[in-house]
Design a protein around this motif. Structure first.
Motif, mmCIF file in Angstrom:
data_model
loop_
_atom_site.group_PDB
_atom_site.id
_atom_site.type_symbol
_atom_site.label_atom_id
_atom_site.label_comp_id
_atom_site.label_asym_id
_atom_site.label_seq_id
_atom_site.Cartn_x
_atom_site.Cartn_y
_atom_site.Cartn_z
ATOM 1 N N MET A 47 -31.014 50.534 68.460
ATOM 2 C CA MET A 47 -30.049 51.302 69.257
ATOM 3 C C MET A 47 -28.927 50.403 69.789
ATOM 4 O O MET A 47 -27.745 50.746 69.713
ATOM 5 C CB MET A 47 -30.748 51.983 70.428
ATOM 6 C CG MET A 47 -29.797 52.751 71.336
ATOM 7 S SD MET A 47 -30.482 53.020 72.972
ATOM 8 C CE MET A 47 -30.615 51.350 73.568
ATOM 9 N N VAL A 48 -29.296 49.236 70.306
ATOM 10 C CA VAL A 48 -28.291 48.323 70.859
ATOM 11 C C VAL A 48 -27.352 47.847 69.745
ATOM 12 O O VAL A 48 -26.119 47.861 69.906
ATOM 13 C CB VAL A 48 -28.968 47.120 71.568
ATOM 14 C CG1 VAL A 48 -27.931 46.067 71.954
ATOM 15 C CG2 VAL A 48 -29.720 47.591 72.815
ATOM 16 N N ALA A 49 -27.921 47.460 68.607
ATOM 17 C CA ALA A 49 -27.094 46.979 67.493
ATOM 18 C C ALA A 49 -26.160 48.082 67.013
ATOM 19 O O ALA A 49 -24.966 47.849 66.770
ATOM 20 C CB ALA A 49 -27.992 46.486 66.357
ATOM 21 N N PHE A 50 -26.686 49.296 66.906
ATOM 22 C CA PHE A 50 -25.870 50.438 66.469
ATOM 23 C C PHE A 50 -24.713 50.674 67.439
ATOM 24 O O PHE A 50 -23.551 50.797 67.035
ATOM 25 C CB PHE A 50 -26.740 51.699 66.365
ATOM 26 C CG PHE A 50 -25.931 52.958 66.267
ATOM 27 C CD1 PHE A 50 -25.392 53.359 65.049
ATOM 28 C CD2 PHE A 50 -25.667 53.728 67.396
ATOM 29 C CE1 PHE A 50 -24.606 54.506 64.966
ATOM 30 C CE2 PHE A 50 -24.884 54.866 67.320
ATOM 31 C CZ PHE A 50 -24.357 55.248 66.104
ATOM 32 N N ALA A 51 -25.031 50.746 68.728
ATOM 33 C CA ALA A 51 -24.013 51.080 69.731
ATOM 34 C C ALA A 51 -22.921 50.013 69.805
ATOM 35 O O ALA A 51 -21.739 50.320 69.980
ATOM 36 C CB ALA A 51 -24.671 51.260 71.097
ATOM 37 N N LYS A 52 -23.314 48.756 69.664
ATOM 38 C CA LYS A 52 -22.326 47.669 69.761
ATOM 39 C C LYS A 52 -21.420 47.607 68.545
ATOM 40 O O LYS A 52 -20.265 47.168 68.639
ATOM 41 C CB LYS A 52 -23.049 46.319 69.914
ATOM 42 C CG LYS A 52 -23.599 46.066 71.311
ATOM 43 C CD LYS A 52 -24.221 44.684 71.358
ATOM 44 C CE LYS A 52 -24.562 44.262 72.771
ATOM 45 N NZ LYS A 52 -25.285 42.978 72.781
ATOM 46 N N ALA A 53 -21.929 48.039 67.380
ATOM 47 C CA ALA A 53 -21.185 47.825 66.125
ATOM 48 C C ALA A 53 -20.468 49.065 65.603
ATOM 49 O O ALA A 53 -19.589 48.945 64.744
ATOM 50 C CB ALA A 53 -22.140 47.301 65.049
ATOM 51 N N ALA A 54 -20.825 50.265 66.083
ATOM 52 C CA ALA A 54 -20.319 51.490 65.445
ATOM 53 C C ALA A 54 -18.793 51.471 65.293
ATOM 54 O O ALA A 54 -18.264 51.771 64.214
ATOM 55 C CB ALA A 54 -20.773 52.713 66.237
ATOM 56 N N HIS A 55 -18.064 51.097 66.345
ATOM 57 C CA HIS A 55 -16.591 51.127 66.282
ATOM 58 C C HIS A 55 -16.041 50.093 65.304
ATOM 59 O O HIS A 55 -14.971 50.276 64.736
ATOM 60 C CB HIS A 55 -15.977 50.942 67.667
ATOM 61 C CG HIS A 55 -16.221 49.603 68.284
ATOM 62 N ND1 HIS A 55 -17.452 49.234 68.773
ATOM 63 C CD2 HIS A 55 -15.402 48.539 68.487
ATOM 64 C CE1 HIS A 55 -17.382 48.002 69.257
ATOM 65 N NE2 HIS A 55 -16.146 47.554 69.092
ATOM 66 N N THR A 56 -16.792 49.016 65.075
ATOM 67 C CA THR A 56 -16.311 47.977 64.152
ATOM 68 C C THR A 56 -16.452 48.429 62.694
ATOM 69 O O THR A 56 -15.857 47.839 61.810
ATOM 70 C CB THR A 56 -17.076 46.649 64.329
ATOM 71 O OG1 THR A 56 -18.440 46.829 63.894
ATOM 72 C CG2 THR A 56 -17.067 46.178 65.777
ATOM 73 N N ARG A 57 -17.256 49.479 62.472
ATOM 74 C CA ARG A 57 -17.453 50.012 61.119
ATOM 75 C C ARG A 57 -16.544 51.196 60.826
ATOM 76 O O ARG A 57 -16.681 51.853 59.791
ATOM 77 C CB ARG A 57 -18.918 50.446 60.933
ATOM 78 C CG ARG A 57 -19.920 49.317 61.062
ATOM 79 C CD ARG A 57 -21.331 49.779 60.707
ATOM 80 N NE ARG A 57 -21.909 50.720 61.651
ATOM 81 C CZ ARG A 57 -22.082 52.023 61.430
ATOM 82 N NH1 ARG A 57 -21.719 52.555 60.279
ATOM 83 N NH2 ARG A 57 -22.624 52.803 62.351
#
Ligand code: RP5
Length: 163
Positions: A47-57
């Motif tokens: 969840m943390v990895a997803f939330a931190k990276a979503a906008h960068t993808r």
């Protein structure tokens, strides 16, 4: 499907019957999306990895659904700069649905989650499309056409009643 711009995540595969309604609306509006299971409690690191990276993808809006002690939307909102739409799900571990609603709705100041109705994934899909449509004329046109169809449906039903 081309590069997704909306991400649909849910706490469990048991949320899928509700959450797929968001996917159906995005499909209808021609918006590329991704869908996955991300649990705040069972897969917190994911969840943390997803939330931190979503906008960068290239993701522009996140729709997050969960039931019971529904921490997923709020926790994602605490970590992501993207707008988060929360879908409270009446799940197997919900007492009556209010637990899911209040867990998602009652966010502290500074960390908004746009909360839709209980099991309201359809509206979450439409709202995500409207956010995308605010800067995309093609999507905005399709939303206007959708609203016109709804209006015509009601007008036809009203006329049928009078017949
Ligand atoms: C929540 O617990 C999930 O979002 C789901 O709504 C609920 C029940 O999950 P399962 O036990 O059905 O996997 O975290």
């Amino acid at each position: 499907m081309s590069q997704p711009i909306v991400s649909i995540v849910m706490g469990s595969d048991s949320d899928m019957p509700v959450m797929q309604q968001a996917a159906e609306m995005l499909k209808q509006f021609g918006i590329p999306y991704e869908i996955d299971i991300v649990s705040a409690h069972r897969t917190p690191e994911k969840m943390v990895a997803f939330a931190k990276a979503a906008h960068t993808r290239g993701i522009r809006v996140i729709i997050a659904g969960a039931g019971g002690a529904a921490h997923l939307p709020g926790m994602i909102a605490s970590l992501s700069p993207l707008p988060v739409i929360g879908v409270p799900v009446k799940s197997s571990n919900s007492i009556d649905g209010w637990d899911s609603v209040l867990s998602i709705l009652q966010m502290p100041g500074g960390v908004p989650v746009a909360t839709v109705a209980l099991n309201g994934a359809k509206n979450a899909g439409i709202l995500a499309a409207q956010i995308i449509g605010s800067a995309d004329a093609g999507v905005r046109d399709r939303i206007e056409a959708y609203k016109a169809r709804m209006r015509e449906d009601v007008e036809r039903k009203s006329a049928d009643l009078k017949d």
